[in-house]
Design a protein around this motif. Structure first.
Motif, PDB file in Angstrom:
ATOM      1  N   CYS A  15       0.832  -1.212   0.000  1.00 34.60           N
ATOM      2  CA  CYS A  15       0.000   0.000   0.000  1.00 34.60           C
ATOM      3  C   CYS A  15       0.862   1.255   0.000  1.00 34.60           C
ATOM      4  CB  CYS A  15      -0.930   0.012   1.213  1.00 34.60           C
ATOM      5  SG  CYS A  15      -2.208  -1.252   1.161  1.00 34.60           S
ATOM      6  N   LYS A  16       1.937   1.221   0.763  1.00 34.22           N
ATOM      7  CA  LYS A  16       2.855   2.366   0.825  1.00 34.22           C
ATOM      8  C   LYS A  16       3.466   2.632  -0.552  1.00 34.22           C
ATOM      9  CE  LYS A  16       7.030   4.001   3.075  1.00 34.22           C
ATOM     10  NZ  LYS A  16       8.243   3.615   3.733  1.00 34.22           N
ATOM     11  N   ILE A  17       3.875   1.578  -1.230  1.00 35.15           N
ATOM     12  CA  ILE A  17       4.457   1.706  -2.568  1.00 35.15           C
ATOM     13  C   ILE A  17       3.427   2.305  -3.528  1.00 35.15           C
ATOM     14  CG2 ILE A  17       5.298   0.389  -4.574  1.00 35.15           C
ATOM     15  CD1 ILE A  17       6.602  -1.534  -2.431  1.00 35.15           C
ATOM     16  N   CYS A  18       2.193   1.798  -3.480  1.00 32.92           N
ATOM     17  CA  CYS A  18       1.143   2.320  -4.360  1.00 32.92           C
ATOM     18  C   CYS A  18       0.826   3.781  -4.036  1.00 32.92           C
ATOM     19  CB  CYS A  18      -0.112   1.453  -4.265  1.00 32.92           C
ATOM     20  SG  CYS A  18       0.109  -0.184  -5.013  1.00 32.92           S
ATOM     21  N   SER A  19       0.833   4.134  -2.767  1.00 31.27           N
ATOM     22  CA  SER A  19       0.576   5.527  -2.368  1.00 31.27           C
ATOM     23  C   SER A  19       1.665   6.458  -2.911  1.00 31.27           C
ATOM     24  CB  SER A  19       0.514   5.648  -0.843  1.00 31.27           C
ATOM     25  OG  SER A  19      -0.647   5.045  -0.348  1.00 31.27           O
ATOM     26  N   VAL A  40      -3.713  17.181  -2.828  1.00 27.78           N
ATOM     27  CA  VAL A  40      -4.852  16.387  -2.372  1.00 27.78           C
ATOM     28  C   VAL A  40      -4.346  15.240  -1.484  1.00 27.78           C
ATOM     29  CG1 VAL A  40      -4.864  14.875  -4.399  1.00 27.78           C
ATOM     30  CG2 VAL A  40      -6.958  15.227  -3.130  1.00 27.78           C
ATOM     31  N   SER A  41      -5.078  14.948  -0.436  1.00 32.92           N
ATOM     32  CA  SER A  41      -4.665  13.890   0.492  1.00 32.92           C
ATOM     33  C   SER A  41      -5.135  12.521   0.009  1.00 32.92           C
ATOM     34  CB  SER A  41      -5.235  14.157   1.884  1.00 32.92           C
ATOM     35  OG  SER A  41      -4.918  13.075   2.733  1.00 32.92           O
ATOM     36  N   ILE A  42      -4.203  11.602  -0.087  1.00 33.90           N
ATOM     37  CA  ILE A  42      -4.541  10.219  -0.448  1.00 33.90           C
ATOM     38  C   ILE A  42      -4.213   9.283   0.713  1.00 33.90           C
ATOM     39  CG2 ILE A  42      -4.328  10.505  -2.942  1.00 33.90           C
ATOM     40  CD1 ILE A  42      -1.470   9.294  -2.631  1.00 33.90           C
ATOM     41  N   SER A  43      -3.976   9.865   1.854  1.00 34.49           N
ATOM     42  CA  SER A  43      -3.596   9.103   3.036  1.00 34.49           C
ATOM     43  C   SER A  43      -4.628   8.021   3.358  1.00 34.49           C
ATOM     44  CB  SER A  43      -3.462  10.054   4.231  1.00 34.49           C
ATOM     45  OG  SER A  43      -3.144   9.322   5.390  1.00 34.49           O
ATOM     46  N   GLY A  44      -4.187   6.793   3.432  1.00 35.52           N
ATOM     47  CA  GLY A  44      -5.045   5.682   3.817  1.00 35.52           C
ATOM     48  C   GLY A  44      -5.899   5.108   2.701  1.00 35.52           C
ATOM     49  N   LEU A  45      -5.866   5.698   1.509  1.00 36.23           N
ATOM     50  CA  LEU A  45      -6.699   5.225   0.405  1.00 36.23           C
ATOM     51  C   LEU A  45      -6.511   3.737   0.137  1.00 36.23           C
ATOM     52  CD1 LEU A  45      -8.556   5.653  -2.113  1.00 36.23           C
ATOM     53  CD2 LEU A  45      -6.464   6.201  -3.373  1.00 36.23           C
ATOM     54  N   PHE A  46      -5.286   3.310   0.009  1.00 33.25           N
ATOM     55  CA  PHE A  46      -5.026   1.917  -0.333  1.00 33.25           C
ATOM     56  C   PHE A  46      -5.176   1.000   0.877  1.00 33.25           C
ATOM     57  CE2 PHE A  46      -2.785   4.412  -3.581  1.00 33.25           C
ATOM     58  CZ  PHE A  46      -3.496   3.970  -4.689  1.00 33.25           C
ATOM     59  N   GLU A  47      -4.716   1.448   2.032  1.00 36.68           N
ATOM     60  CA  GLU A  47      -4.815   0.621   3.237  1.00 36.68           C
ATOM     61  C   GLU A  47      -6.257   0.269   3.560  1.00 36.68           C
ATOM     62  OE1 GLU A  47      -3.023   3.392   2.972  1.00 36.68           O
ATOM     63  OE2 GLU A  47      -0.982   2.911   3.613  1.00 36.68           O
ATOM     64  N   LYS A  48      -7.164   1.241   3.452  1.00 34.49           N
ATOM     65  CA  LYS A  48      -8.558   0.964   3.820  1.00 34.49           C
ATOM     66  C   LYS A  48      -9.269   0.105   2.781  1.00 34.49           C
ATOM     67  CE  LYS A  48     -10.655   5.271   2.177  1.00 34.49           C
ATOM     68  NZ  LYS A  48     -11.215   6.534   2.587  1.00 34.49           N
ATOM     69  N   ASP A  51      -8.628  -5.078   1.678  1.00 34.81           N
ATOM     70  CA  ASP A  51      -9.457  -6.286   1.650  1.00 34.81           C
ATOM     71  C   ASP A  51     -10.722  -6.122   0.811  1.00 34.81           C
ATOM     72  OD1 ASP A  51      -7.717  -7.729   3.342  1.00 34.81           O
ATOM     73  OD2 ASP A  51      -8.551  -6.705   5.089  1.00 34.81           O
ATOM     74  N   ASN A  52     -10.841  -5.017   0.097  1.00 31.09           N
ATOM     75  CA  ASN A  52     -12.017  -4.758  -0.729  1.00 31.09           C
ATOM     76  C   ASN A  52     -11.885  -5.544  -2.033  1.00 31.09           C
ATOM     77  OD1 ASN A  52     -13.973  -3.702  -2.455  1.00 31.09           O
ATOM     78  ND2 ASN A  52     -13.722  -1.616  -1.702  1.00 31.09           N
ATOM     79  N   LYS A  53     -12.748  -6.524  -2.249  1.00 28.56           N
ATOM     80  CA  LYS A  53     -12.642  -7.384  -3.430  1.00 28.56           C
ATOM     81  C   LYS A  53     -12.951  -6.663  -4.733  1.00 28.56           C
ATOM     82  CE  LYS A  53     -17.316  -9.335  -3.475  1.00 28.56           C
ATOM     83  NZ  LYS A  53     -17.688  -8.822  -4.785  1.00 28.56           N
ATOM     84  N   ASP A  54     -13.544  -5.473  -4.650  1.00 30.23           N
ATOM     85  CA  ASP A  54     -13.893  -4.701  -5.839  1.00 30.23           C
ATOM     86  C   ASP A  54     -12.905  -3.567  -6.119  1.00 30.23           C
ATOM     87  OD1 ASP A  54     -16.217  -6.210  -6.401  1.00 30.23           O
ATOM     88  OD2 ASP A  54     -17.348  -5.067  -4.913  1.00 30.23           O
ATOM     89  N   PHE A  55     -11.749  -3.619  -5.485  1.00 31.65           N
ATOM     90  CA  PHE A  55     -10.733  -2.576  -5.613  1.00 31.65           C
ATOM     91  C   PHE A  55      -9.426  -3.274  -5.987  1.00 31.65           C
ATOM     92  CE2 PHE A  55      -7.948   0.841  -4.196  1.00 31.65           C
ATOM     93  CZ  PHE A  55      -8.704   1.990  -4.373  1.00 31.65           C
ATOM     94  N   TYR A  56      -8.814  -2.877  -7.099  1.00 34.07           N
ATOM     95  CA  TYR A  56      -7.580  -3.515  -7.555  1.00 34.07           C
ATOM     96  C   TYR A  56      -6.452  -2.501  -7.588  1.00 34.07           C
ATOM     97  CZ  TYR A  56      -4.252  -5.977 -10.516  1.00 34.07           C
ATOM     98  OH  TYR A  56      -3.127  -6.590 -11.011  1.00 34.07           O
ATOM     99  N   PHE A  68       2.653   1.577 -11.288  1.00 34.55           N
ATOM    100  CA  PHE A  68       1.502   1.028 -10.582  1.00 34.55           C
ATOM    101  C   PHE A  68       0.218   1.285 -11.359  1.00 34.55           C
ATOM    102  CE2 PHE A  68      -0.299   4.989  -9.562  1.00 34.55           C
ATOM    103  CZ  PHE A  68      -1.382   4.865  -8.701  1.00 34.55           C
ATOM    104  N   ILE A  69      -0.833   0.586 -10.929  1.00 35.07           N
ATOM    105  CA  ILE A  69      -2.156   0.725 -11.529  1.00 35.07           C
ATOM    106  C   ILE A  69      -3.194   0.550 -10.437  1.00 35.07           C
ATOM    107  CG2 ILE A  69      -2.341  -1.747 -12.099  1.00 35.07           C
ATOM    108  CD1 ILE A  69      -3.748  -0.862 -14.717  1.00 35.07           C
ATOM    109  N   PHE A  70      -4.329   1.266 -10.570  1.00 32.94           N
ATOM    110  CA  PHE A  70      -5.447   0.952  -9.693  1.00 32.94           C
ATOM    111  C   PHE A  70      -6.771   1.294 -10.340  1.00 32.94           C
ATOM    112  CE2 PHE A  70      -5.486   5.350  -8.423  1.00 32.94           C
ATOM    113  CZ  PHE A  70      -6.719   5.596  -7.831  1.00 32.94           C
ATOM    114  N   GLY A  71      -7.751   0.506  -9.968  1.00 35.18           N
ATOM    115  CA  GLY A  71      -9.104   0.670 -10.476  1.00 35.18           C
ATOM    116  C   GLY A  71     -10.072  -0.008  -9.529  1.00 35.18           C
TER     117      GLY A  71
END
Length: 126
Positions: A15-19, A40-48, A51-56, A68-71
């Motif tokens: 998560c840190k790497i993605c952030s 803009v603050s992205i703090s905690g975006l990936f950590e929270k 475990d979300n199965k709909d977040f990659y 990196f990539i996210f969707g």
């Protein structure tokens, strides 16, 4: 050039790497468009969403992380859709690693995850 590995985020370190890459992406976009707020603050975006199965979210690693990539699954309010709509929210590759196929590998990893997750019943919006 060594082999590129795509790592789907599974730990707080991932998560840190993605952030960090998300920060680079925002700074890059802000350099092209001055209406984008680079603070803009992205703090905690990936950590929270770990475990979300709909977040990659995943990153490409050679000797070190290089992109990196996210969707995520878009959940429209009040609308019924016949297929899952995935939003590709961000993709970034370090400048020195661009034009070497890393972005394509990241996109393929997102598509492979979506095929498995949603049984080939999806569209991707960019």
């Amino acid at each position: 050039m060594s082999k590129v590995e795509i790592i789907k985020a599974a730990t707080k370190e991932d998560c840190k790497i993605c952030s960090e890459f998300m920060g680079k992406l925002i700074e890059y976009e802000a350099s092209l468009d001055n209406s984008i707020n680079s603070h803009v603050s992205i703090s905690g975006l990936f950590e929270k969403n770990l475990d979300n199965k709909d977040f990659y979210f995943a990153y490409a690693k050679e000797d070190k992380p290089i992109g990196f990539i996210f969707g995520f699954l878009q959940v429209p309010k009040g609308k019924v859709r016949s297929t899952n709509v995935l939003t590709l929210e961000g993709i970034f590759v370090d400048e020195v690693s661009r034009r070497s196929g890393v972005g394509k590998q990241l996109l393929k990893s997102f598509e492979s995850w979506a095929k498995k997750q949603y049984n080939n019943e999806f569209v991707i919006e960019i």
